[in-house]
Design a protein around this motif. Structure first.
Motif, PDB file in Angstrom:
ATOM      1  N   GLN A 108       0.829  -1.210   0.000  1.00  0.00           N
ATOM      2  CA  GLN A 108       0.000   0.000   0.000  1.00  0.00           C
ATOM      3  C   GLN A 108       0.865   1.263   0.000  1.00  0.00           C
ATOM      4  O   GLN A 108       0.387   2.346   0.359  1.00  0.00           O
ATOM      5  CB  GLN A 108      -0.908   0.012   1.238  1.00  0.00           C
ATOM      6  N   SER A 109       2.127   1.136  -0.400  1.00  0.00           N
ATOM      7  CA  SER A 109       3.029   2.285  -0.331  1.00  0.00           C
ATOM      8  C   SER A 109       2.583   3.436  -1.226  1.00  0.00           C
ATOM      9  O   SER A 109       2.901   4.595  -0.946  1.00  0.00           O
ATOM     10  CB  SER A 109       4.453   1.868  -0.691  1.00  0.00           C
ATOM     11  N   SER A 110       1.839   3.131  -2.289  1.00  0.00           N
ATOM     12  CA  SER A 110       1.356   4.203  -3.179  1.00  0.00           C
ATOM     13  C   SER A 110       0.342   5.103  -2.486  1.00  0.00           C
ATOM     14  O   SER A 110       0.064   6.208  -2.958  1.00  0.00           O
ATOM     15  CB  SER A 110       0.741   3.595  -4.445  1.00  0.00           C
ATOM     16  N   LYS A 111      -0.200   4.659  -1.359  1.00  0.00           N
ATOM     17  CA  LYS A 111      -1.185   5.452  -0.626  1.00  0.00           C
ATOM     18  C   LYS A 111      -0.537   6.344   0.440  1.00  0.00           C
ATOM     19  O   LYS A 111      -1.228   7.055   1.158  1.00  0.00           O
ATOM     20  CB  LYS A 111      -2.222   4.539   0.024  1.00  0.00           C
ATOM     21  N   GLN A 112       0.802   6.268   0.541  1.00  0.00           N
ATOM     22  CA  GLN A 112       1.534   7.043   1.544  1.00  0.00           C
ATOM     23  C   GLN A 112       2.217   8.226   0.869  1.00  0.00           C
ATOM     24  O   GLN A 112       2.837   8.081  -0.188  1.00  0.00           O
ATOM     25  CB  GLN A 112       2.570   6.144   2.229  1.00  0.00           C
ATOM     26  N   SER A 113       2.150   9.396   1.487  1.00  0.00           N
ATOM     27  CA  SER A 113       2.612  10.634   0.847  1.00  0.00           C
ATOM     28  C   SER A 113       4.122  10.777   0.792  1.00  0.00           C
ATOM     29  O   SER A 113       4.643  11.547  -0.001  1.00  0.00           O
ATOM     30  CB  SER A 113       2.023  11.840   1.587  1.00  0.00           C
ATOM     31  N   SER A 114       4.852  10.069   1.658  1.00  0.00           N
ATOM     32  CA  SER A 114       6.307  10.217   1.693  1.00  0.00           C
ATOM     33  C   SER A 114       6.931   8.895   2.101  1.00  0.00           C
ATOM     34  O   SER A 114       6.247   7.949   2.487  1.00  0.00           O
ATOM     35  CB  SER A 114       6.715  11.317   2.679  1.00  0.00           C
ATOM     36  N   ASN A 115       8.268   8.845   2.021  1.00  0.00           N
ATOM     37  CA  ASN A 115       8.996   7.655   2.452  1.00  0.00           C
ATOM     38  C   ASN A 115       9.326   7.685   3.943  1.00  0.00           C
ATOM     39  O   ASN A 115      10.043   6.813   4.423  1.00  0.00           O
ATOM     40  CB  ASN A 115      10.290   7.513   1.647  1.00  0.00           C
ATOM     41  N   ALA A 116       8.826   8.685   4.653  1.00  0.00           N
ATOM     42  CA  ALA A 116       9.109   8.801   6.082  1.00  0.00           C
ATOM     43  C   ALA A 116       8.309   7.774   6.871  1.00  0.00           C
ATOM     44  O   ALA A 116       7.170   7.447   6.525  1.00  0.00           O
ATOM     45  CB  ALA A 116       8.763  10.205   6.567  1.00  0.00           C
ATOM     46  N   TYR A 117       8.934   7.255   7.923  1.00  0.00           N
ATOM     47  CA  TYR A 117       8.256   6.336   8.838  1.00  0.00           C
ATOM     48  C   TYR A 117       8.429   6.867  10.258  1.00  0.00           C
ATOM     49  O   TYR A 117       9.515   7.343  10.622  1.00  0.00           O
ATOM     50  CB  TYR A 117       8.821   4.920   8.720  1.00  0.00           C
ATOM     51  N   PRO A 118       7.390   6.810  11.082  1.00  0.00           N
ATOM     52  CA  PRO A 118       7.460   7.413  12.418  1.00  0.00           C
ATOM     53  C   PRO A 118       8.404   6.662  13.349  1.00  0.00           C
ATOM     54  O   PRO A 118       8.583   5.443  13.234  1.00  0.00           O
ATOM     55  CB  PRO A 118       6.018   7.330  12.923  1.00  0.00           C
ATOM     56  N   GLU A 119       9.023   7.413  14.254  1.00  0.00           N
ATOM     57  CA  GLU A 119       9.826   6.864  15.343  1.00  0.00           C
ATOM     58  C   GLU A 119       9.230   7.317  16.667  1.00  0.00           C
ATOM     59  O   GLU A 119       8.661   8.415  16.754  1.00  0.00           O
ATOM     60  CB  GLU A 119      11.274   7.358  15.269  1.00  0.00           C
ATOM     61  N   LEU A 120       9.377   6.484  17.679  1.00  0.00           N
ATOM     62  CA  LEU A 120       8.964   6.846  19.030  1.00  0.00           C
ATOM     63  C   LEU A 120      10.195   7.157  19.859  1.00  0.00           C
ATOM     64  O   LEU A 120      11.244   6.530  19.686  1.00  0.00           O
ATOM     65  CB  LEU A 120       8.170   5.708  19.675  1.00  0.00           C
ATOM     66  N   ILE A 121      10.087   8.113  20.755  1.00  0.00           N
ATOM     67  CA  ILE A 121      11.183   8.463  21.648  1.00  0.00           C
ATOM     68  C   ILE A 121      10.961   7.782  23.000  1.00  0.00           C
ATOM     69  O   ILE A 121       9.847   7.356  23.316  1.00  0.00           O
ATOM     70  CB  ILE A 121      11.275   9.995  21.826  1.00  0.00           C
ATOM     71  N   PRO A 122      12.005   7.661  23.828  1.00  0.00           N
ATOM     72  CA  PRO A 122      11.800   7.151  25.183  1.00  0.00           C
ATOM     73  C   PRO A 122      10.886   8.082  25.978  1.00  0.00           C
ATOM     74  O   PRO A 122      10.935   9.305  25.823  1.00  0.00           O
ATOM     75  CB  PRO A 122      13.218   7.138  25.766  1.00  0.00           C
ATOM     76  N   GLY A 123      10.020   7.515  26.792  1.00  0.00           N
ATOM     77  CA  GLY A 123       9.121   8.330  27.610  1.00  0.00           C
ATOM     78  C   GLY A 123       7.838   8.681  26.887  1.00  0.00           C
ATOM     79  O   GLY A 123       7.328   7.899  26.072  1.00  0.00           O
ATOM     80  N   ASP A 124       7.312   9.861  27.162  1.00  0.00           N
ATOM     81  CA  ASP A 124       6.014  10.265  26.604  1.00  0.00           C
ATOM     82  C   ASP A 124       6.117  10.579  25.113  1.00  0.00           C
ATOM     83  O   ASP A 124       7.065  11.236  24.669  1.00  0.00           O
ATOM     84  CB  ASP A 124       5.480  11.497  27.334  1.00  0.00           C
ATOM     85  N   ASN A 125       5.119  10.109  24.359  1.00  0.00           N
ATOM     86  CA  ASN A 125       5.016  10.371  22.928  1.00  0.00           C
ATOM     87  C   ASN A 125       3.644  10.942  22.624  1.00  0.00           C
ATOM     88  O   ASN A 125       2.636  10.495  23.174  1.00  0.00           O
ATOM     89  CB  ASN A 125       5.215   9.083  22.126  1.00  0.00           C
ATOM     90  N   GLN A 126       3.613  11.921  21.725  1.00  0.00           N
ATOM     91  CA  GLN A 126       2.353  12.535  21.296  1.00  0.00           C
ATOM     92  C   GLN A 126       1.996  12.002  19.908  1.00  0.00           C
ATOM     93  O   GLN A 126       2.832  12.004  18.998  1.00  0.00           O
ATOM     94  CB  GLN A 126       2.490  14.051  21.246  1.00  0.00           C
ATOM     95  N   PHE A 127       0.765  11.549  19.776  1.00  0.00           N
ATOM     96  CA  PHE A 127       0.286  11.014  18.500  1.00  0.00           C
ATOM     97  C   PHE A 127      -0.978  11.751  18.107  1.00  0.00           C
ATOM     98  O   PHE A 127      -1.926  11.847  18.891  1.00  0.00           O
ATOM     99  CB  PHE A 127       0.002   9.511  18.624  1.00  0.00           C
ATOM    100  N   LEU A 128      -0.983  12.275  16.884  1.00  0.00           N
ATOM    101  CA  LEU A 128      -2.144  13.004  16.367  1.00  0.00           C
ATOM    102  C   LEU A 128      -2.531  12.405  15.028  1.00  0.00           C
ATOM    103  O   LEU A 128      -1.689  12.232  14.142  1.00  0.00           O
ATOM    104  CB  LEU A 128      -1.808  14.490  16.195  1.00  0.00           C
ATOM    105  N   LEU A 129      -3.828  12.077  14.888  1.00  0.00           N
ATOM    106  CA  LEU A 129      -4.374  11.612  13.621  1.00  0.00           C
ATOM    107  C   LEU A 129      -5.531  12.519  13.233  1.00  0.00           C
ATOM    108  O   LEU A 129      -6.422  12.777  14.046  1.00  0.00           O
ATOM    109  CB  LEU A 129      -4.846  10.164  13.709  1.00  0.00           C
ATOM    110  N   ILE A 130      -5.517  13.000  11.991  1.00  0.00           N
ATOM    111  CA  ILE A 130      -6.594  13.835  11.451  1.00  0.00           C
ATOM    112  C   ILE A 130      -7.226  13.083  10.286  1.00  0.00           C
ATOM    113  O   ILE A 130      -6.534  12.716   9.324  1.00  0.00           O
ATOM    114  CB  ILE A 130      -6.047  15.194  10.974  1.00  0.00           C
ATOM    115  N   GLY A 131      -8.504  12.811  10.390  1.00  0.00           N
ATOM    116  CA  GLY A 131      -9.199  12.083   9.334  1.00  0.00           C
ATOM    117  C   GLY A 131     -10.593  11.684   9.795  1.00  0.00           C
ATOM    118  O   GLY A 131     -10.754  11.036  10.838  1.00  0.00           O
ATOM    119  N   ASN A 132     -11.626  12.062   9.048  1.00  0.00           N
ATOM    120  CA  ASN A 132     -13.001  11.901   9.504  1.00  0.00           C
ATOM    121  C   ASN A 132     -13.478  10.452   9.567  1.00  0.00           C
ATOM    122  O   ASN A 132     -14.301  10.109  10.409  1.00  0.00           O
ATOM    123  CB  ASN A 132     -13.954  12.702   8.598  1.00  0.00           C
TER     124      ASN A 132
END
Length: 248
Positions: free
Chosen positions: A211-235
């Motif tokens: 499904q890579s054609s449905k992704q806008s960039s080649n970036a993939y998320p990373e998590l840091i140690p401790g608290d992480n903030q996650f935001l999703l926008i989509g109805n």
């Protein structure tokens, strides 16, 4: 109370299934930092720049003792070698919450002074960090137009999560305020596997569909140690699952 007999568990099979025992208590493996040494003319000493961690070489000695009627050590050793060379995941019974990814296995020559007894060394090459065992992902039900959550990551270094988005249509995600990653035309679900750098959908038979054609960039998320903030926008997104893949 802890049991002083340590089991080595490879791909969910204990060494005791092969009548093997670890000779000594296994050491606690630790990764070593990799450095680039930088020397500057006119300055005393050197500078060291960190650039990653080395794989771990982890040596264990096993011994085998069995009643003669069950077969010789040499006969059993064929089965043991097959089990070890196929190793992908190593666990120790005194560390029940983590496992190590096995990259390479080297088996030394076996000593066999008595027909039913033998011992040998095994050197495992392991990924630099153990991975915390997650029996289930974090699950967030989306009830509003946006999903914004904060969650803890027990990792001691940045980790590469697997994120599964359920729903349809388009959405964008942001992790710790980083780069926007947008997905279009989601149909049921989409998996973002940061560790393997793959974006796919799994059908009813378990087959992965790219499904890579449905992704806008080649970036993939990373998590840091401790608290992480996650935001999703989509109805039209209904749920998000996050496997943190925390490293220790």
């Amino acid at each position: 109370m802890y049991n002083d007999i340590i089991e080595v568990i490879i791909d969910s099979i204990s060494c005791q299934s092969y009548r093997l025992c670890v000779v000594d208590r296994p050491p606690v493996p630790s990764p070593k930092l990799k450095y680039t040494e930088i020397n500057v003319k006119g300055r005393n000493g050197s500078y060291y720049e960190k650039y990653g961690y080395e794989d771990i070489e982890y040596k264990l000695t096993f011994n085998y003792l069995e009643e003669p009627e069950t077969g010789t050590f040499k006969l059993q050793m064929r089965k043991i070698r097959h089990w070890l060379y196929a190793a992908e995941r190593l666990e120790l019974s005194d560390e029940p919450d983590v496992y190590y990814e096995v990259k390479k296995v080297e088996i030394g020559d076996a000593e066999n002074d008595i027909v039913e007894f033998g011992y040998f060394d095994v050197t495992f090459t392991l990924a630099p960090f153990a991975k915390i065992i997650e029996n289930s992902p974090l699950e967030f039900i989306k009830t509003a137009s946006n999903l914004e959550v904060v969650f803890d990551n027990r990792s001691i270094v940045n980790s590469e999560p697997k994120i599964i988005i359920y729903g349809s249509g388009d959405c964008s995600i942001y992790v710790n305020g980083g780069e926007q990653i947008k997905f279009t035309g989601i149909d049921g679900s989409i998996v973002i596997d940061s560790e393997r750098k793959l974006t796919y959908k799994t059908d009813s038979s378990g087959t992965h569909m790219n499904q890579s054609s449905k992704q806008s960039s080649n970036a993939y998320p990373e998590l840091i140690p401790g608290d992480n903030q996650f935001l999703l926008i989509g109805n039209s997104i209904t749920k998000v699952e996050i496997w943190r893949n925390a490293l220790v």
